[in-house]
Enzyme design. Sequence first.
Site, short mmCIF file in Angstrom:
data_model
loop_
_atom_site.label_atom_id
_atom_site.label_comp_id
_atom_site.label_asym_id
_atom_site.label_seq_id
_atom_site.Cartn_x
_atom_site.Cartn_y
_atom_site.Cartn_z
N ASP A 1 38.57 36.26 48.65
CA ASP A 1 38.99 35.60 47.43
C ASP A 1 37.84 35.69 46.43
O ASP A 1 36.70 35.97 46.82
CB ASP A 1 39.34 34.14 47.74
CG ASP A 1 39.73 33.36 46.50
OD1 ASP A 1 40.45 33.93 45.66
OD2 ASP A 1 39.32 32.20 46.38
N LYS A 2 38.12 35.46 45.15
CA LYS A 2 37.05 35.52 44.16
C LYS A 2 36.56 34.13 43.78
O LYS A 2 35.41 33.77 44.02
CB LYS A 2 37.51 36.26 42.90
CG LYS A 2 36.41 36.42 41.86
CD LYS A 2 36.94 36.97 40.55
CE LYS A 2 37.67 35.93 39.76
NZ LYS A 2 36.80 34.84 39.24
#
Length: 1153
Positions: free
Chosen positions: A403-404
């Site tokens: 995920d960012k």
Amino acid sequence: MQLEENIPHHDNPRLIHINDPKKTNDKFGFSGNEIRTSKYTLLNFLPKNLFIQFHRVAYLYFLAIAALNQLPPLAVFGRTVSLFPLLFVLTVTAVKDGYEDWRRHRSDRNENNRETLVFQLNEFHPKRWKKIQAGEVVKISSDETIPCDMVLLGTNDSSGIAYIQTMNLDGESNLKTRYARQETNKLVLEGTTISGVVRCEQPNRNIYEFMANMELKGQRFPLSQSNIILRGCQLKNTEWAIGVVVYAGQDTKAMLNSAMSSSKRSRLETYMNRETIWLSVFLLIMCVVVALGMGLWLKRHETQLDTLPYYRKIYFQKGKEGKKYKYYGIPMETFFSLLSSIIVFQIMIPISLYITMELVRLGQSYFMIGDQHMYDSSSNSRFQCRSLNINEDLGQIRYVFSDKTGTLTENKMEFRKASIWGKNYDNSYPDADASLEAKDVTVDRRKWKLKSEITPDPELMKLLYKDLSGEEGVAAHEFFLTLASCNTVIPILTESSSSGCDGVLGGSPVSIDYQGESPDEQALVAAASAYGYTLFERTSGHIVIDVNGEKIRLEVLGLHEFDSVRKRMSVVIRFPNHTIKVLVKGADTSMFSILDNDRPAEDHIRHVTQVHLNDYSSEGLRTLVLASRNLTGEELAEWQHRYEDACTSLTDRSVKLRQTAALIECNLTLLGATAIEDKLQEGVPEAIESLRQAGIKVWILTGDKQETAISIGLSCRLLTADMNQIIINGNSENECRKLLCDAMAKYNVNSTSCSSQITKLRRKAEPDYLELPSQTKSSSMPQQCAGEEDTPNFGPLALIIDGNSLVYILERDLESELFDLATSCRVVLCCRVAPLQKAGIVDLIKGRTDEMTLAIGDGANDVSMIQMADVGVGICGQEGRQAVMASDFAMGQFRFLKRLLLVHGHWNYQRIGYLVLYNFYRNAVFVLMLFWYILCTAFSTTSALTDWSSVFYSVIYTSVPTIVVGVLDKNLSDKTLLKYPKLYAAGHRQESYNMSLFWITMVDTLWQSLVLFYVPLFNYRESTIDIWSMGSLWTIAVVILVNVHLAMDIQRWVFVTHLAIWGSIIVTYGCMVVLDSIPAFPNYGTIYHLVKSPAYWLSILLITVIGLLPRFIFKVFHQTFWPSDIQIAREGEILRRRRRRRHIGSKTDEVSS
């Protein structure tokens, strides 16, 4: 993990009669409030635990062996002794399970016996939690835990607001608001007894949704998620709250969500089962050889059977007839020999390996948890091992899905820029004068002390407070009103004493802290406050905003919360002048389509705002678009009617609310856009670079905009300037297919499913479908990590694809094309993806390759991805702990992933791989020694070893060294592994455990067993040594042999290792002395005679030297002429240590001279 949607039909609601538990429960028989998280009771513990344990097929095998040994014709070992190994393993596991369940029972007992106030006989009385029933009215005081799921009836606040903390439920620490309906809250404050009916949905797992309505005094009004407080939450900043119980005990949402996710099995353990089958084949072959040999031997001596012991009819002792022998004939004797040999050779499949692996993994987890290099001081969080089954999988990861937001970035939002009515405003200033100028503008209004200081733009401040007459000023005013009101943030006010300039303003400043479910919302509300629009009061029906010292009370007529379908949020506000406005904020992709296109004068503003949004995204900033519109009386009336119907509906409420929102979320006037910065976490670029050098592919799966994701990819060194960016943004299945095939044709990516399309595209290329930014041209820069996957003609490739395209690709027959293209790229960025799409991408790789996958994230939207991957890692971040609770491992920062994989992953894989091979070898050499002995004793399945020696061999004599080495051995130091990430590729090549190593080990085992058996026979060929003495010699010889074999492979010697290796030999001697000192045993006194004989010690020495000599020679030649990367790095470590010692020694000599 998908939440179950048990939304009931209208004909099946749950009816709760308020303050009438008897009527509620007598009619419907709802669950009581007593909970039970334990698995067992005193009555079912033994059968249930054994049933669960015997799910392991190996245990069934050993149970069958023990049962066979109880039959008189097959009793090779003592009947009690044959049960000991299985009973030991079952007992150890049962004790562990029993202890864990006892702790659950104790926790349940403490929980069920807690007390709370329940309304009985016109007043509140203490009552134990387990006695509470649905329909009862419960009173909760501040800081108390909610005992069951309750609909709020009233609070001490006149507006009916209550603050709760849901950390025990979803791990989020931010306070959330819940509201009592004004109709019931007024009655509660007046002290009136409430009686009515709550109709709600049947119990379900969805903690984010609640559909119900209440009938009170002939009126029906809706209840939603904002009106219910769930079991496990805590009441905060609220003196008291009163509610009616709707779900109790096992029906509460907390208990329905308490089920654990399915456990994962390591890849190496799966391979181990393959080798176990081969060992079973060897075992069967040996048993068949023994059985056939027995049959042939009996046939050959058939005429002598009447004179041979064990076959003649009568057993004679001291000239008298004794008991009769039981001779069953040659066929049956052959069959019994087959079964007896299975019993004798049973430890060919090591039952102790399962316990050993669990203990080793436990030890490895202890050291991983205690690693100070993976401790995050900012969040005070240590590394967590939440699964003990897959430690070794950390050493074989090929794909990392990350995920960012909150994983690569800090998820601590800071307001940076704003575009208002087509003009850009920046919050960063090169000098202090501008900052002072901005502060001077706000001197005449009351100061609010924010938790985070934001320096406002002076030009924008002038516009807000000096020129509100023009279009731009009005837009700016509505812009910040939208920021302050279109949210679910809770303001927490505290008076703070201060001196200095604040006193001049008349009163000390009020400290205000915003609590919200989203860090984005908190940042936007704080930014609005910095510009003079301070939200300082919120109830279910209104909000109060301080606008430059003037308090404005806004009536909240309705709120459409953000959802993943609309991707926006709106609030309907009635202003003091009775104007009705709808204020909306959301993602640009969902907002521009609902703007009013009938105003050509505003086209320029839309265009400029879009340019600003692209600029913000290219800088890695998170963006939102704000818009508004006035509502007419007719529009308001229609919306209110539809809104009330949707809110009171028990079926498809979310769909109806979306349809209602569409009535007012249209023809909006664009106000502007916001840009929030989410900084990269410390060490992220370095960690990603190291992972890439290790041969690990890192894919980013994020819900952010494409431009934002690309910018973050560049800043964290995932994307580089020399990469060719393949951008897939399709709006239909055909367009996505064409984009994929065009890219594959352009970059020569082979695909069987796309070959026909590629042929056509090469003849008539359509480059419009492939967007290649001019700044990302291919170059001749050498490729470091792509390997053979990157196309040499074009350089490294980067695939960037959006969630809209994935809808058509993952749900159609385009998965093969996506897989071929994505695996040919060095980097993949998936933008605007939904949680299930993240899991779909992981499943795409898992289902089509044998590579190990790891998913890492920090939020609830990452749970499905984490559970889908082979290894799931949760980040203890700002978005709660749902990802942590669903993960196999958890840590505080993304950068720790580098050490987790490159160091601990490498160590764990190397240790467990060697441990499994060594256990196969250790047991096989013992069994083969017994096999050679049986061949020399007329295939009689008799044993020269005592029953206890055979049992103790795996359990006591040789078990401790394997555990110690499996926990402590290190083939390389952590500094070397971090310095040379490519060493991690040894796990990709399966250097520590593969079929070749297994067969080499088995050949070596065969040789050592022959040496072990025949060397003592040769040494004692002229002696009259008895069989029990020979068995005693074989016992100690095999223990010494396997321990010296282990010592040859140890890479790192410490005190505990020496103690385990040599101590186990001493313990073996000690046990033999004890066993040989028991007069009832046939081997009584053998050890005392053996140790006096030089031949005894010579035999042990020859067995050890001759048995291990081929292995020693093989290792020398292999490491000299075909050294591995690991061996070269290890020799480099040794050379560096020697140089260091010489350097220290030379310094010491200089000082002494």
